[in-house]
Design a protein around this motif. Structure first.
Motif, PDB file in Angstrom:
ATOM      1  N   LEU A 187       0.826  -1.211   0.000  1.00 23.92           N
ATOM      2  CA  LEU A 187       0.000   0.000   0.000  1.00 23.92           C
ATOM      3  C   LEU A 187       0.862   1.264   0.000  1.00 23.92           C
ATOM      4  CD1 LEU A 187      -2.925   1.145   0.270  1.00 23.92           C
ATOM      5  CD2 LEU A 187      -2.602   1.066   2.755  1.00 23.92           C
ATOM      6  N   SER A 188       1.948   1.262   0.787  1.00 19.64           N
ATOM      7  CA  SER A 188       2.720   2.499   0.964  1.00 19.64           C
ATOM      8  C   SER A 188       3.835   2.648  -0.074  1.00 19.64           C
ATOM      9  CB  SER A 188       3.314   2.553   2.366  1.00 19.64           C
ATOM     10  OG  SER A 188       4.227   1.488   2.549  1.00 19.64           O
ATOM     11  N   TYR A 243      -4.664   1.806   6.680  1.00 25.42           N
ATOM     12  CA  TYR A 243      -3.438   1.745   7.483  1.00 25.42           C
ATOM     13  C   TYR A 243      -3.745   1.324   8.926  1.00 25.42           C
ATOM     14  CZ  TYR A 243      -0.531   3.760   3.816  1.00 25.42           C
ATOM     15  OH  TYR A 243       0.159   3.960   2.656  1.00 25.42           O
ATOM     16  N   ALA A 244      -4.833   1.861   9.459  1.00 25.44           N
ATOM     17  CA  ALA A 244      -5.200   1.518  10.841  1.00 25.44           C
ATOM     18  C   ALA A 244      -5.562   0.035  10.954  1.00 25.44           C
ATOM     19  CB  ALA A 244      -6.357   2.395  11.308  1.00 25.44           C
ATOM     20  N   ALA A 245      -6.282  -0.467   9.941  1.00 26.18           N
ATOM     21  CA  ALA A 245      -6.661  -1.883   9.968  1.00 26.18           C
ATOM     22  C   ALA A 245      -5.417  -2.774   9.893  1.00 26.18           C
ATOM     23  CB  ALA A 245      -7.611  -2.191   8.807  1.00 26.18           C
ATOM     24  N   LEU A 246      -4.445  -2.379   9.065  1.00 25.97           N
ATOM     25  CA  LEU A 246      -3.215  -3.174   8.952  1.00 25.97           C
ATOM     26  C   LEU A 246      -2.430  -3.135  10.254  1.00 25.97           C
ATOM     27  CD1 LEU A 246      -2.095  -2.172   5.348  1.00 25.97           C
ATOM     28  CD2 LEU A 246      -3.029  -4.366   6.104  1.00 25.97           C
ATOM     29  N   TYR A 247      -2.361  -1.965  10.865  1.00 24.58           N
ATOM     30  CA  TYR A 247      -1.623  -1.867  12.125  1.00 24.58           C
ATOM     31  C   TYR A 247      -2.341  -2.649  13.224  1.00 24.58           C
ATOM     32  CZ  TYR A 247       1.450  -0.019  15.715  1.00 24.58           C
ATOM     33  OH  TYR A 247       2.361   0.074  16.729  1.00 24.58           O
ATOM     34  N   HIS A 248      -3.667  -2.639  13.189  1.00 29.74           N
ATOM     35  CA  HIS A 248      -4.434  -3.474  14.109  1.00 29.74           C
ATOM     36  C   HIS A 248      -4.013  -4.945  13.957  1.00 29.74           C
ATOM     37  CE1 HIS A 248      -8.646  -4.696  15.800  1.00 29.74           C
ATOM     38  NE2 HIS A 248      -7.672  -4.850  16.688  1.00 29.74           N
ATOM     39  N   GLY A 249      -3.798  -5.349  12.693  1.00 34.80           N
ATOM     40  CA  GLY A 249      -3.329  -6.712  12.428  1.00 34.80           C
ATOM     41  C   GLY A 249      -1.985  -6.993  13.084  1.00 34.80           C
ATOM     42  N   VAL A 250      -1.069  -6.023  13.013  1.00 31.82           N
ATOM     43  CA  VAL A 250       0.249  -6.170  13.656  1.00 31.82           C
ATOM     44  C   VAL A 250       0.077  -6.346  15.168  1.00 31.82           C
ATOM     45  CG1 VAL A 250       2.400  -4.951  14.216  1.00 31.82           C
ATOM     46  CG2 VAL A 250       1.484  -4.837  11.887  1.00 31.82           C
ATOM     47  N   LEU A 251      -0.760  -5.492  15.755  1.00 32.67           N
ATOM     48  CA  LEU A 251      -0.947  -5.501  17.215  1.00 32.67           C
ATOM     49  C   LEU A 251      -1.568  -6.823  17.678  1.00 32.67           C
ATOM     50  CD1 LEU A 251      -2.423  -1.884  17.615  1.00 32.67           C
ATOM     51  CD2 LEU A 251      -0.048  -2.588  18.008  1.00 32.67           C
ATOM     52  N   GLN A 252      -2.592  -7.277  16.945  1.00 28.66           N
ATOM     53  CA  GLN A 252      -3.257  -8.534  17.322  1.00 28.66           C
ATOM     54  C   GLN A 252      -2.311  -9.726  17.165  1.00 28.66           C
ATOM     55  OE1 GLN A 252      -5.881  -8.920  18.932  1.00 28.66           O
ATOM     56  NE2 GLN A 252      -7.236  -7.182  18.548  1.00 28.66           N
ATOM     57  N   ARG A 253      -1.489  -9.700  16.112  1.00 28.13           N
ATOM     58  CA  ARG A 253      -0.509 -10.782  15.918  1.00 28.13           C
ATOM     59  C   ARG A 253       0.463 -10.841  17.100  1.00 28.13           C
ATOM     60  NH1 ARG A 253       4.027  -9.255  12.051  1.00 28.13           N
ATOM     61  NH2 ARG A 253       4.441  -8.034  13.929  1.00 28.13           N
ATOM     62  N   ASP A 254       0.997  -9.670  17.472  1.00 29.08           N
ATOM     63  CA  ASP A 254       1.957  -9.632  18.575  1.00 29.08           C
ATOM     64  C   ASP A 254       1.318 -10.134  19.876  1.00 29.08           C
ATOM     65  OD1 ASP A 254       3.684  -8.596  16.742  1.00 29.08           O
ATOM     66  OD2 ASP A 254       3.677  -6.545  17.543  1.00 29.08           O
ATOM     67  N   TRP A 255       0.070  -9.729  20.092  1.00 31.44           N
ATOM     68  CA  TRP A 255      -0.626 -10.120  21.316  1.00 31.44           C
ATOM     69  C   TRP A 255      -0.941 -11.620  21.297  1.00 31.44           C
ATOM     70  CZ3 TRP A 255      -0.812  -9.882  26.034  1.00 31.44           C
ATOM     71  CH2 TRP A 255      -1.948  -9.953  26.849  1.00 31.44           C
ATOM     72  N   PHE A 256      -1.297 -12.132  20.127  1.00 32.00           N
ATOM     73  CA  PHE A 256      -1.541 -13.576  19.971  1.00 32.00           C
ATOM     74  C   PHE A 256      -0.284 -14.380  20.345  1.00 32.00           C
ATOM     75  CE2 PHE A 256      -0.687 -17.056  16.889  1.00 32.00           C
ATOM     76  CZ  PHE A 256      -1.576 -18.011  17.382  1.00 32.00           C
ATOM     77  N   HIS A 257       0.866 -13.996  19.763  1.00 28.02           N
ATOM     78  CA  HIS A 257       2.097 -14.734  20.042  1.00 28.02           C
ATOM     79  C   HIS A 257       2.498 -14.617  21.514  1.00 28.02           C
ATOM     80  CE1 HIS A 257       3.412 -16.368  16.189  1.00 28.02           C
ATOM     81  NE2 HIS A 257       2.816 -15.329  15.642  1.00 28.02           N
ATOM     82  N   LEU A 516      -2.814  17.384   9.976  1.00 30.48           N
ATOM     83  CA  LEU A 516      -2.290  16.247   9.207  1.00 30.48           C
ATOM     84  C   LEU A 516      -1.210  15.475   9.975  1.00 30.48           C
ATOM     85  CD1 LEU A 516      -2.139  17.355   5.472  1.00 30.48           C
ATOM     86  CD2 LEU A 516      -3.315  15.356   6.410  1.00 30.48           C
ATOM     87  N   SER A 517      -0.626  16.080  11.011  1.00 36.08           N
ATOM     88  CA  SER A 517       0.343  15.350  11.841  1.00 36.08           C
ATOM     89  C   SER A 517      -0.311  14.156  12.533  1.00 36.08           C
ATOM     90  CB  SER A 517       0.956  16.263  12.902  1.00 36.08           C
ATOM     91  OG  SER A 517       1.910  17.111  12.312  1.00 36.08           O
ATOM     92  N   ARG A 518      -1.630  14.162  12.584  1.00 29.52           N
ATOM     93  CA  ARG A 518      -2.338  13.032  13.191  1.00 29.52           C
ATOM     94  C   ARG A 518      -2.109  11.724  12.425  1.00 29.52           C
ATOM     95  NH1 ARG A 518      -6.536  13.802  16.689  1.00 29.52           N
ATOM     96  NH2 ARG A 518      -7.769  12.153  15.714  1.00 29.52           N
ATOM     97  N   VAL A 519      -1.742  11.809  11.151  1.00 32.24           N
ATOM     98  CA  VAL A 519      -1.564  10.569  10.371  1.00 32.24           C
ATOM     99  C   VAL A 519      -0.098  10.143  10.245  1.00 32.24           C
ATOM    100  CG1 VAL A 519      -3.629  11.100   9.010  1.00 32.24           C
ATOM    101  CG2 VAL A 519      -1.374  11.605   8.054  1.00 32.24           C
ATOM    102  N   THR A 520       0.824  10.941  10.816  1.00 29.67           N
ATOM    103  CA  THR A 520       2.248  10.664  10.601  1.00 29.67           C
ATOM    104  C   THR A 520       2.638   9.243  11.023  1.00 29.67           C
ATOM    105  OG1 THR A 520       2.750  13.000  10.871  1.00 29.67           O
ATOM    106  CG2 THR A 520       4.586  11.486  11.091  1.00 29.67           C
ATOM    107  N   TRP A 521       1.988   8.704  12.048  1.00 33.40           N
ATOM    108  CA  TRP A 521       2.318   7.343  12.496  1.00 33.40           C
ATOM    109  C   TRP A 521       2.238   6.336  11.342  1.00 33.40           C
ATOM    110  CZ3 TRP A 521      -1.118   3.460  11.703  1.00 33.40           C
ATOM    111  CH2 TRP A 521      -2.434   3.835  11.443  1.00 33.40           C
ATOM    112  N   ALA A 522       1.346   6.581  10.395  1.00 29.63           N
ATOM    113  CA  ALA A 522       1.132   5.611   9.305  1.00 29.63           C
ATOM    114  C   ALA A 522       2.306   5.581   8.329  1.00 29.63           C
ATOM    115  CB  ALA A 522      -0.161   5.938   8.559  1.00 29.63           C
ATOM    116  N   ARG A 523       3.170   6.596   8.403  1.00 28.68           N
ATOM    117  CA  ARG A 523       4.271   6.630   7.448  1.00 28.68           C
ATOM    118  C   ARG A 523       5.568   6.064   8.042  1.00 28.68           C
ATOM    119  NH1 ARG A 523       8.024  10.395   7.653  1.00 28.68           N
ATOM    120  NH2 ARG A 523       7.499  12.277   8.762  1.00 28.68           N
ATOM    121  N   ILE A 524       5.512   5.485   9.275  1.00 31.85           N
ATOM    122  CA  ILE A 524       6.715   4.950   9.908  1.00 31.85           C
ATOM    123  C   ILE A 524       6.788   3.434   9.671  1.00 31.85           C
ATOM    124  CG2 ILE A 524       8.060   4.819  12.054  1.00 31.85           C
ATOM    125  CD1 ILE A 524       7.271   7.730  11.117  1.00 31.85           C
ATOM    126  N   PRO A 525       7.595   2.961   8.731  1.00 29.17           N
ATOM    127  CA  PRO A 525       7.606   1.532   8.387  1.00 29.17           C
ATOM    128  C   PRO A 525       8.009   0.612   9.546  1.00 29.17           C
ATOM    129  CG  PRO A 525       9.224   2.777   7.066  1.00 29.17           C
ATOM    130  CD  PRO A 525       8.490   3.767   7.889  1.00 29.17           C
TER     131      PRO A 525
END
Ligand SMILES: [Zn+2]
Length: 621
Positions: A187-188, A243-257, A516-525
């Motif tokens: 996506l990015s 982006y939020a949905a994908l990051y949610h996926g990262v968070l849930q994966r980490d919590w699952f493991h 627009l600084s509210r979305v900056t988190w989405a640009r940090i790989p």
């Protein structure tokens, strides 16, 4: 060497063919192998040893001597691996267009995959032997005792390993664990359509990330920077729910493991490998948040010097003064050893030997790999790849990589092979300290106020980007992971609220905010690719700041103790957990002092910058 001589030194060569660059500016890989025939012989020997290792399966429980034989063979394989891999890999980086060399490099990678298979039996077989039995063997056999830390640590890590059925289930999940990050990259990067804009000052530009950064760092017209910021962030804003949905996926994966392996939190899970107490990260975050006064002072100073009515996040990287001195490589060869005089004659002499001895590949050439690194070729010496272009950044990059190389040299000389490699958690201590010593030296010799300002801004921007920003990122990751750990919803708004309130907590009223600084988190790989990784840059930086304080202040006796302790840290390699190694060096990351050393360092640099700017005033900026 005086400043005028520096300014008049010839500039670096243009992009050349490799054979046109004199040999003394190239690394000498003949120190590893004379030619490909020697390399092939070592490759064959490695293949034989790997087969020999596989044949040892089933022998460990027969006693100490069998464990010892296995560990020794592991060492022999490891040592050969460094040479066989780096000879091919460094040759490849000289000119990445060379397909034949690339094929040899891939040949080594295939052998590594075989090595992984051939050694997969070791951990489970060892861990079936009760720890007290192993400890008895360690006590009875001096040669085996060398491996005590390595072996006992495998048992410690075992605590959160599941039974065969559980491990199989987790390994099956690994195929889709990378999916959120893969989708993020697509996506990015792959699917992104960079906007082409006409800047207020004229000129059309396609806003890739590189272009965006370049505009922020070079365009003196604020309206250009504002437009670049807005247009670039709109890219993320327009897909922010995805982006939020994908990051949610990262968070849930980490919590699952983490839950599957019975960790209390995601942070506990990620810190267990290096045996770092979670309080270290919590202390890092709290102490940094309480130490933002000099950060705000710096931004207020920038706003004044740049003559801006409003000061935004896109105004934070433009240089305060124009200054384009070139730094000839020959000069740096004298300055760099001079900058480490504090660390003693031996250290200095070893560095000089490295600078003269075919360690470094200096200039860019057609096909050469970009960037810079230090490669630890065990049994030979460290090698450094540079793309030196006479800029101040290039000079500091050399100082940085030299810090890594000296760490490698000392660690390899003083540790048995098994502990010769150090973890990332301590690696950046040596490189940042090397940069700090170099800055101290350069500031002392600078007579031009403009050069001082540029040096100070370089150092301050380094602290902001490798320390403050990374701690803020760590705080964001921790709060985001805590959302899923406590069953709270993860939405684009929830993530934006966390991020934006952090930006405000750090910068207070020193910055004018844009929505627009509210979305900056989405640009940090990093948030997507390597969660909870970036804090390590900050802990390294804090450790190095405290060490720098200890090396440069106090009585002569205190300073010389600090030097000894620091050199012991470099010599210790990976012989213990990083927190323990740092504690021996006088740094306790569970206490606020290391972070406070960074805050004090920044405060002092901002004061020096104010003075240098005041001295410059009579002339125009
Ligand atoms: Zn580094």
């Amino acid at each position: 060497m005086d400043l005028r001589a520096t300014a008049e030194a010839p500039s670096s060569p243009q992009l050349k063919d490799r054979q046109d660059i004199p040999d003394h500016f190239k690394w000498n890989l003949a120190h590893i192998f004379a030619d490909w025939r020697e390399w092939q012989a070592a490759y064959d020997e490695l293949e034989t040893k790997i087969a020999g290792y596989a044949a040892l399966q089933g022998t460990l429980n027969q006693g100490a001597l069998h464990v010892l034989a296995t560990m020794k063979l592991q060492d022999e394989i490891g040592q050969l691996t460094y040479k066989v891999w780096y000879f091919a890999s460094l040759r490849y980086d000289e000119d990445q267009r060379d397909n034949q060399i690339n094929a040899k490099r891939q040949q080594v990678q295939i052998l590594f995959a075989k090595l992984n298979q051939a050694s997969a039996w070791f951990n489970p077989e060892l861990l079936r032997i009760p720890l007290p039995t192993i400890q008895r063997w360690l006590n009875e056999n001096d040669e085996l005792a060398v491996y005590r830390f390595a072996l006992e640590d495998l048992y410690r890590l075992q605590e959160h390993v599941l039974d065969d059925k559980g491990e199989r289930l987790l390994s099956l999940s690994s195929r889709f664990s990378s999916s959120p990050n893969d989708s993020y990259s697509a996506l990015s990067t792959a699917d992104v359509c960079y906007p082409t804009v006409t800047l207020p000052s004229g000129g059309e530009v396609t806003l890739t990330y590189g272009q965006y950064r370049a505009i922020l760092a070079t365009h003196r017209n604020q309206a250009d920077r504002a437009m670049a910021f807005t247009e670039y962030h709109e890219l993320y804003a327009s897909n922010i729910n995805t982006y939020a949905a994908l990051y949610h996926g990262v968070l849930q994966r980490d919590w699952f493991h983490s839950q599957a392996r019975d960790y209390r939190t995601t942070l506990d899970a990620v810190l267990h490998g290096n045996n770092i107490p979670p309080a270290v990260v919590e202390n890092l975050i709290e102490t940094t948040k309480a130490g933002t006064v000099p950060l705000r002072r710096y931004h207020r100073l920038r706003k004044r010097v740049l003559g801006l009515d409003t000061y935004h996040v896109y105004d934070t990287t433009i240089p305060l003064v124009d200054f384009d001195r070139k730094y000839a490589y020959e000069n740096v060869l004298e300055w760099l050893p001079a900058s480490v005089e504090r660390l003693g004659r031996d250290y200095q002499a070893q560095m000089q030997e490295g600078l003269a001895g075919g360690w470094i590949d200096v200039y860019e050439n057609q096909g050469k790999r970009s960037g810079a690194y230090s490669a630890p070729v065990y049994g030979v010496h460290p090698y450094m790849l540079l793309n030196y272009n006479d800029t101040l950044d290039a000079v500091f990059t050399l100082a940085h990589e030299m810090g890594h190389s000296m760490h490698t040299l000392l660690s390899n000389a003083h540790q048995p092979f098994v502990y010769s490699a150090y973890t990332i958690f301590v690696a950046e201590v040596a490189s940042t300290l090397s940069e700090a010593l170099f800055l101290e030296y350069m500031l002392a010799r600078a007579t031009d106020e403009r050069e001082k300002i540029v040096l100070l801004q370089h150092a301050i921007d380094g602290i902001v980007s490798t320390f403050y920003t990374q701690v803020m990122f760590a705080d964001f990751e921790l709060q985001a992971h805590r959302l899923v750990e406590s069953d709270r919803p993860v939405t684009a708004d929830a993530l934006a609220d966390i991020y934006f309130s952090l930006v405000k907590a750090y910068h207070g009223d020193a910055v004018d905010y844009d929505d627009l600084s509210r979305v900056t988190w989405a640009r940090i790989p990093h948030f997507f690719s390597t969660p909870y990784y970036v804090y390590q840059y900050a802990t390294c930086f804090a450790s190095s700041a405290q060490l720098m304080k200890q090396l440069t202040t106090g009585s002569a006796a205190e300073r010389s103790t600090a030097i000894e302790r620091y050199l012991s840290l470099l010599k210790a390699g990976g012989s213990d957990h990083p927190m323990t190694l740092l504690q021996h060096a006088g740094v306790d990351l569970s206490k606020p002092e290391p972070v406070r050393a960074v805050v004090d360092q920044l405060d002092d640099l901002v004061t020096q910058l104010e003075t240098a700017i005041d001295h410059l005033k009579p002339r125009s900026m």
